[in-house]
Design an enzyme around this catalytic site. Sequence first.
Site, PDB file in Angstrom:
ATOM      1  N   TRP A 152     -39.586 -23.116 -97.025  1.00  0.00           N
ATOM      2  CA  TRP A 152     -39.848 -24.533 -97.225  1.00  0.00           C
ATOM      3  C   TRP A 152     -39.121 -25.429 -96.227  1.00  0.00           C
ATOM      4  CZ3 TRP A 152     -34.979 -26.307 -98.102  1.00  0.00           C
ATOM      5  CH2 TRP A 152     -34.070 -25.443 -98.707  1.00  0.00           C
ATOM      6  N   ASN A 153     -38.166 -24.908 -95.483  1.00  0.00           N
ATOM      7  CA  ASN A 153     -37.353 -25.819 -94.673  1.00  0.00           C
ATOM      8  C   ASN A 153     -38.052 -26.271 -93.385  1.00  0.00           C
ATOM      9  OD1 ASN A 153     -37.034 -23.118 -93.895  1.00  0.00           O
ATOM     10  ND2 ASN A 153     -35.079 -23.527 -92.911  1.00  0.00           N
ATOM     11  N   LYS A 176     -48.578 -16.803 -97.239  1.00  0.00           N
ATOM     12  CA  LYS A 176     -48.127 -17.319 -98.533  1.00  0.00           C
ATOM     13  C   LYS A 176     -47.003 -18.302 -98.245  1.00  0.00           C
ATOM     14  CE  LYS A 176     -45.515 -17.339-101.613  1.00  0.00           C
ATOM     15  NZ  LYS A 176     -44.763 -18.518-102.226  1.00  0.00           N
ATOM     16  N   GLY A 229     -36.584 -16.032 -95.181  1.00  0.00           N
ATOM     17  CA  GLY A 229     -36.043 -16.468 -96.467  1.00  0.00           C
ATOM     18  C   GLY A 229     -34.703 -15.831 -96.737  1.00  0.00           C
ATOM     19  N   GLU A 251     -36.466 -12.623 -91.007  1.00  0.00           N
ATOM     20  CA  GLU A 251     -35.449 -13.577 -90.579  1.00  0.00           C
ATOM     21  C   GLU A 251     -34.778 -14.090 -91.845  1.00  0.00           C
ATOM     22  OE1 GLU A 251     -34.976 -17.245 -87.484  1.00  0.00           O
ATOM     23  OE2 GLU A 251     -36.499 -17.456 -89.031  1.00  0.00           O
ATOM     24  N   LEU A 252     -33.502 -13.736 -92.004  1.00  0.00           N
ATOM     25  CA  LEU A 252     -32.845 -13.932 -93.294  1.00  0.00           C
ATOM     26  C   LEU A 252     -31.692 -14.930 -93.184  1.00  0.00           C
ATOM     27  CD1 LEU A 252     -32.990 -10.174 -94.325  1.00  0.00           C
ATOM     28  CD2 LEU A 252     -34.685 -11.972 -94.736  1.00  0.00           C
ATOM     29  N   CYS A 285     -31.402 -21.864 -91.429  1.00  0.00           N
ATOM     30  CA  CYS A 285     -30.735 -20.564 -91.455  1.00  0.00           C
ATOM     31  C   CYS A 285     -29.687 -20.450 -90.358  1.00  0.00           C
ATOM     32  CB  CYS A 285     -31.768 -19.444 -91.337  1.00  0.00           C
ATOM     33  SG  CYS A 285     -32.873 -19.622 -89.929  1.00  0.00           S
ATOM     34  N   GLU A 384     -23.956 -18.178 -97.990  1.00  0.00           N
ATOM     35  CA  GLU A 384     -24.821 -19.221 -97.442  1.00  0.00           C
ATOM     36  C   GLU A 384     -25.071 -20.297 -98.489  1.00  0.00           C
ATOM     37  OE1 GLU A 384     -28.665 -19.326 -94.554  1.00  0.00           O
ATOM     38  OE2 GLU A 384     -28.898 -18.157 -96.389  1.00  0.00           O
TER      39      GLU A 384
END
Length: 493
Positions: A152-153, A176, A229, A251-252, A285, A384
């Site tokens: 969402w960012n 999605k 996410g 990508e976390l 992130c 985080e």
Amino acid sequence: MTERFGHFIDGTWRDPAGGAYFASTNPATLETLYEAARGDGADVEVAVASAARAFDAPTWRGLTATQRGRLLRRLGDLVGEHAEELATLESLDNGKLLREMRGQLASLPEYLYYYGGLADKIQGSQIPTNDLRILNYTQHEPLGVVAAITPWNSPLTLTTSKIAPALAAGNTVVIKPSEYTSRTVLRFAELAAQAGFPDGVVNVVTGLGNEAGAALVEHPGIAKISFTGSTRTGSAIASSAAARFIGCTLELGGKSPNIVFGDADVGNAAMGVIAGIFAAAGQTCIAGSRVFAHRSVYDELLERVSARAKSIVIGDPMDAATELGPLAFEAQLEKVRSYVGIGVDEGARVHSGGGSPDVALPGYFFEPTVLTDVTNQMRVVREEIFGPVAAIMPFDDEDEVVRLANDTEFGLAAGVWTQNLARAHRMSRRLDAGTIWINTYRAMSPMSPRQGFKNSGVGIEHGIESMHEYSRLKSVWVNTNEEPVGDPFVMRG
């Protein structure tokens, strides 16, 4: 009446199989913006089947790489033409500043132009062999249906960074988006259809992560999963992909260090620290949430950062004067507030911020916050937060700060501020992170590859390297000798 959107599947709008919808809320005003389809396994089944048909259809599979590139460039043109509309929709949806979103959308076509240009530049090779009669060469092929699960960012930017190389390589996609920010991704799919992508090549299923997202991850027709996410969700996706022997790009999370040495231009470094943690309300992130300042400049840096944090204008993200908007949704606000409380309980001091600002809007606003008296073992430094919270710590020498910076489960990015060229290159080697910024922060380009180390991810996004994430390599052997093939069980001299 609230506007309502279905899924975008096979080039058209489709009502959810279960008939359910969910509301999306403006995080600044708390007003309902629209309703989106609450997808489930049945909707995912339809979308994946559509993408699979499109993958095999001559209208897509029969295109040359150059023709695919032209479609991507046309989509880039359309995104540019609709940049103001898309920027407004995204700002309303996730609370980012409209002026920031205008900047993102102005540069977003470059991603599509870049991968459009790369589409026919990915080449195989001829491999030397020990038999001159044998020709061996390699070729790159698309994988099939790619699942893109996006956050969402930065919905459009992060969606484009996944599907642009996937489409350039010849795959089809099912997206999605986050349930908090569905609108711009749906509009993007409409623009893809307008650009001329065949029906079924780009599909969007909206819904909740544990419903539509989980069904998409587990679908046997998916050849590749690309996800941005949380580390926890990424770990579950990686396990699912491994069990089916399919690839995943993840990508976390991050807890990136931003390091200021004693010889740095402190004014520039302070601006870099502020940009690294307070831009987008810290909801990135790559946020530089751990700030290490050499003891000789610690007080000055702290004062500069805190003074600017206190003067940041908080308010309506649609207002050009606003410098910091709301967090994206209520649970995120509560998470940030909770972490500041945890920090205080651990012994940290709130040097500035730390609470709810006085804003004439009812949204999810939180002050830019600076924590001091922190150690690298506190939860606010190790976990985080994903909000506008900076923890600032002093250090004494290079070896110490390298040890502290690398003492984390994450390895996404790092910043270094120094005038010493040798030290800059030395630090870039010693820091355990996939992206290192020297005397800048948050610089990025579709041409530059990004990779997370450790728990920050798997695989590469951006750059030529990302094209290989969405293709498979085939080795072809051709016998050019027209003489009869000898019996393999008869010994020959």
